[in-house]
Motif scaffolding. Structure first.
Motif, PDB file in Angstrom:
ATOM      1  N   GLY A  36      35.255  27.007  27.137  1.00  0.00           N
ATOM      2  CA  GLY A  36      36.469  26.193  26.990  1.00  0.00           C
ATOM      3  C   GLY A  36      37.543  26.773  26.567  1.00  0.00           C
ATOM      4  O   GLY A  36      38.780  26.106  26.828  1.00  0.00           O
ATOM      5  N   LEU A  37      37.625  27.923  25.952  1.00  0.00           N
ATOM      6  CA  LEU A  37      38.625  28.905  25.529  1.00  0.00           C
ATOM      7  C   LEU A  37      39.419  29.443  26.716  1.00  0.00           C
ATOM      8  O   LEU A  37      40.576  29.697  26.609  1.00  0.00           O
ATOM      9  CB  LEU A  37      38.342  29.767  24.402  1.00  0.00           C
ATOM     10  N   PHE A  38      38.708  29.731  27.894  1.00  0.00           N
ATOM     11  CA  PHE A  38      39.227  30.501  28.812  1.00  0.00           C
ATOM     12  C   PHE A  38      39.191  29.841  30.177  1.00  0.00           C
ATOM     13  O   PHE A  38      38.013  29.268  30.409  1.00  0.00           O
ATOM     14  CB  PHE A  38      38.630  31.904  28.865  1.00  0.00           C
ATOM     15  N   PRO A  39      40.301  30.076  31.143  1.00  0.00           N
ATOM     16  CA  PRO A  39      40.101  29.349  32.455  1.00  0.00           C
ATOM     17  C   PRO A  39      39.024  30.188  33.543  1.00  0.00           C
ATOM     18  O   PRO A  39      39.037  31.213  33.487  1.00  0.00           O
ATOM     19  CB  PRO A  39      41.420  29.396  32.743  1.00  0.00           C
ATOM     20  N   VAL A  40      38.508  29.150  34.216  1.00  0.00           N
ATOM     21  CA  VAL A  40      37.870  29.627  35.396  1.00  0.00           C
ATOM     22  C   VAL A  40      38.866  30.107  36.578  1.00  0.00           C
ATOM     23  O   VAL A  40      39.657  29.011  36.996  1.00  0.00           O
ATOM     24  CB  VAL A  40      36.731  28.733  36.013  1.00  0.00           C
ATOM     25  N   THR A  44      41.057  37.239  43.534  1.00  0.00           N
ATOM     26  CA  THR A  44      41.986  37.328  44.651  1.00  0.00           C
ATOM     27  C   THR A  44      41.471  37.947  45.965  1.00  0.00           C
ATOM     28  O   THR A  44      41.875  37.634  47.050  1.00  0.00           O
ATOM     29  CB  THR A  44      43.244  38.371  44.250  1.00  0.00           C
ATOM     30  N   TYR A  45      40.319  38.899  45.774  1.00  0.00           N
ATOM     31  CA  TYR A  45      39.943  39.650  46.842  1.00  0.00           C
ATOM     32  C   TYR A  45      38.614  38.649  47.343  1.00  0.00           C
ATOM     33  O   TYR A  45      38.748  38.136  48.593  1.00  0.00           O
ATOM     34  CB  TYR A  45      39.281  40.832  46.596  1.00  0.00           C
ATOM     35  N   THR A  53      37.702  36.524  30.117  1.00  0.00           N
ATOM     36  CA  THR A  53      37.069  36.462  28.705  1.00  0.00           C
ATOM     37  C   THR A  53      38.053  36.955  27.487  1.00  0.00           C
ATOM     38  O   THR A  53      37.752  37.243  26.691  1.00  0.00           O
ATOM     39  CB  THR A  53      35.967  37.421  28.866  1.00  0.00           C
ATOM     40  N   SER A  54      39.338  37.012  28.060  1.00  0.00           N
ATOM     41  CA  SER A  54      40.404  37.566  26.978  1.00  0.00           C
ATOM     42  C   SER A  54      41.949  37.017  27.473  1.00  0.00           C
ATOM     43  O   SER A  54      42.024  36.875  28.549  1.00  0.00           O
ATOM     44  CB  SER A  54      40.432  39.214  27.099  1.00  0.00           C
ATOM     45  N   LYS A  55      42.461  36.538  26.437  1.00  0.00           N
ATOM     46  CA  LYS A  55      43.757  36.060  26.518  1.00  0.00           C
ATOM     47  C   LYS A  55      44.864  37.169  26.995  1.00  0.00           C
ATOM     48  O   LYS A  55      45.618  36.885  27.495  1.00  0.00           O
ATOM     49  CB  LYS A  55      44.172  35.126  25.347  1.00  0.00           C
ATOM     50  N   SER A  56      44.446  38.176  26.589  1.00  0.00           N
ATOM     51  CA  SER A  56      45.402  39.477  26.776  1.00  0.00           C
ATOM     52  C   SER A  56      45.244  39.881  28.551  1.00  0.00           C
ATOM     53  O   SER A  56      46.219  40.242  28.890  1.00  0.00           O
ATOM     54  CB  SER A  56      45.165  40.569  25.910  1.00  0.00           C
ATOM     55  N   ASN A  57      44.028  39.739  28.846  1.00  0.00           N
ATOM     56  CA  ASN A  57      43.782  40.166  30.267  1.00  0.00           C
ATOM     57  C   ASN A  57      43.534  38.826  31.066  1.00  0.00           C
ATOM     58  O   ASN A  57      42.725  38.138  31.186  1.00  0.00           O
ATOM     59  CB  ASN A  57      42.376  40.725  30.138  1.00  0.00           C
ATOM     60  N   THR A  58      44.738  38.676  31.942  1.00  0.00           N
ATOM     61  CA  THR A  58      44.870  37.518  32.611  1.00  0.00           C
ATOM     62  C   THR A  58      44.869  37.934  34.159  1.00  0.00           C
ATOM     63  O   THR A  58      45.335  37.342  35.086  1.00  0.00           O
ATOM     64  CB  THR A  58      46.277  36.583  32.643  1.00  0.00           C
ATOM     65  N   SER A  59      43.946  38.890  34.457  1.00  0.00           N
ATOM     66  CA  SER A  59      43.710  39.321  35.824  1.00  0.00           C
ATOM     67  C   SER A  59      43.077  38.219  36.576  1.00  0.00           C
ATOM     68  O   SER A  59      42.039  37.836  36.274  1.00  0.00           O
ATOM     69  CB  SER A  59      42.971  40.903  35.947  1.00  0.00           C
ATOM     70  N   SER A  60      43.409  38.324  37.799  1.00  0.00           N
ATOM     71  CA  SER A  60      42.768  37.289  38.731  1.00  0.00           C
ATOM     72  C   SER A  60      41.681  38.256  39.751  1.00  0.00           C
ATOM     73  O   SER A  60      41.393  37.552  40.895  1.00  0.00           O
ATOM     74  CB  SER A  60      43.873  36.467  39.586  1.00  0.00           C
ATOM     75  N   ILE A  61      41.285  39.316  39.242  1.00  0.00           N
ATOM     76  CA  ILE A  61      40.312  40.111  40.012  1.00  0.00           C
ATOM     77  C   ILE A  61      39.038  40.320  39.262  1.00  0.00           C
ATOM     78  O   ILE A  61      39.022  40.675  38.360  1.00  0.00           O
ATOM     79  CB  ILE A  61      41.059  41.495  40.354  1.00  0.00           C
ATOM     80  N   CYS A  62      38.137  40.122  40.030  1.00  0.00           N
ATOM     81  CA  CYS A  62      36.655  39.972  39.164  1.00  0.00           C
ATOM     82  C   CYS A  62      36.249  41.557  38.921  1.00  0.00           C
ATOM     83  O   CYS A  62      36.762  42.438  39.398  1.00  0.00           O
ATOM     84  CB  CYS A  62      35.603  39.269  40.044  1.00  0.00           C
ATOM     85  N   LYS A  63      35.305  41.743  38.162  1.00  0.00           N
ATOM     86  CA  LYS A  63      35.149  43.023  37.612  1.00  0.00           C
ATOM     87  C   LYS A  63      34.195  43.699  38.818  1.00  0.00           C
ATOM     88  O   LYS A  63      34.771  45.149  39.012  1.00  0.00           O
ATOM     89  CB  LYS A  63      34.079  42.996  36.606  1.00  0.00           C
ATOM     90  N   LYS A  64      33.405  43.217  39.564  1.00  0.00           N
ATOM     91  CA  LYS A  64      33.132  44.062  40.781  1.00  0.00           C
ATOM     92  C   LYS A  64      34.311  44.326  41.836  1.00  0.00           C
ATOM     93  O   LYS A  64      34.188  45.775  42.324  1.00  0.00           O
ATOM     94  CB  LYS A  64      32.011  43.263  41.630  1.00  0.00           C
ATOM     95  N   CYS A  65      35.058  43.632  41.880  1.00  0.00           N
ATOM     96  CA  CYS A  65      36.397  44.064  42.961  1.00  0.00           C
ATOM     97  C   CYS A  65      37.111  45.204  42.300  1.00  0.00           C
ATOM     98  O   CYS A  65      37.657  46.153  42.779  1.00  0.00           O
ATOM     99  CB  CYS A  65      37.128  42.611  43.447  1.00  0.00           C
TER     100      CYS A  65
END
Length: 318
Positions: A36-40, A44-45, A53-65
């Motif tokens: 509930g703390l972080f959005p789903v 992008t790819y 999992t972090s408010k400071s990291n708002t990247s829209s790229i998954c770890k695998k990509c």
């Protein structure tokens, strides 16, 4: 108590609190509170959903990509599903694996593109349709939202029914206390009107409204996908036109340079020939002059010889 103790518990990957496995989110393994703390968000790819999992990291790229970008650079569009996730070759990993397992791609019944793979298993179809991965995920989300709205509507209907039953009991009690028929008739009608303020109006939470909105969203997503495909086709055609123009310009430049070189060579040859002709004409003139001189000398010698011969004969006759 023994059943709870026998159930294995797993730790949340963020707060490390222990929960049953089914209560943790797939992939990130987060508990309900951390989810509930972080959005789903969607990658992008590859367009798969993952939870930040972090408010400071708002990247829209998954770890695998992210790992693939570091290894292979930015991806290109997959020739099947059109997602910008083809890191190696012209196919994304999802379509490449599906093609290796299930054979060549077939037409998706939803987006009408050749990006679905037939598993020959009706249980794998969604709502009886053979869909690509993107349309499958979209339809599953739509069905989940519809199911959620229906459960909310059912809960509201139960609450409304319970409230109506309580109001009916109150009205019956009022009827027993009051003797006026007109008052007894007006009170239930007023209470019914208060209980149903949205009667005759469109309920935005109704199942029909939700299904219609879901279909519209799916149609918009499909059209956006087609527009993206057309834009990519236009870009490829523009690129081809640019390459052809450049090739034509290079060919024209080469032909012009070749013509100039040939003209220059012809001029050089013409100049050399003219010079050679002039030299030959001079030689001919020189030779003709020398020939004339030789002729004159020969004639003079002959005349002198004849004269000298006639002079020697005259004394001998005397």
């Amino acid at each position: 108590m023994s059943t709870a103790a026998s159930t294995p518990l797993f730790a949340c990957s963020r707060c490390f609190s222990r929960h049953p496995f089914e209560e943790l989110s797939p992939g990130e393994q987060l508990c309900k509170e951390c989810r509930g703390l972080f959005p789903v968000v969607k990658c992008t790819y590859c367009r798969s959903e993952f939870q930040q999992t972090s408010k400071s990291n708002t990247s829209s790229i998954c770890k695998k990509c992210e790992a693939n970008v570091k290894l292979y650079g930015k991806p290109t569009a997959c020739e099947y599903c059109n997602t910008i996730a083809a890191f190696i070759g012209n196919k994304c990993q999802r379509c490449a694996n599906s093609e290796r397992k299930y054979g060549a791609a077939v037409t998706c019944e939803q987006c009408k593109q050749r990006c679905a793979f037939d598993r020959h298993d009706d249980s794998k179809k969604v709502d009886g349709k053979l869909l690509c991965w993107l349309c499958t995920q979209s339809l599953k989300r739509a069905l989940a939202r519809t199911k959620q709205h229906l459960s909310v509507d059912k809960h509201k209907h139960r609450g409304h029914k319970l409230s109506s039953h309580k109001d009916k009991r109150k009205s019956d009690m009022m009827k027993s206390k009051n003797s006026g028929d007109s008052l007894n008739e007006s009170q239930p009608s007023e209470k019914k009107s208060k209980l149903n303020p949205l009667q005759g109006e469109l309920d935005p939470n109704s199942s029909d409204h939700v299904v219609a909105m879901t279909q519209l969203k799916e149609t918009i997503a499909s059209l956006q996908k087609k527009v993206q495909q057309k834009e990519m086709e236009l870009l490829s055609k523009d690129k081809l036109i640019t390459e052809l123009k450049a090739q034509h310009h290079n060919n024209t430049t080469d032909l012009r340079n070749e013509m100039k070189n040939k003209e220059r060579m012809n001029e050089t040859k013409f100049t050399l020939m003219n010079t050679k002709i002039q030299n030959l004409l001079k030689e001919v003139a020189t030779l003709s002059k020398s020939a004339k001189k030789n002729n004159k000398n020969t004639k003079s010698l002959l005349s002198n010889t004849e004269n000298s011969g006639s002079g020697t004969d005259s004394p001998s006759t005397n």
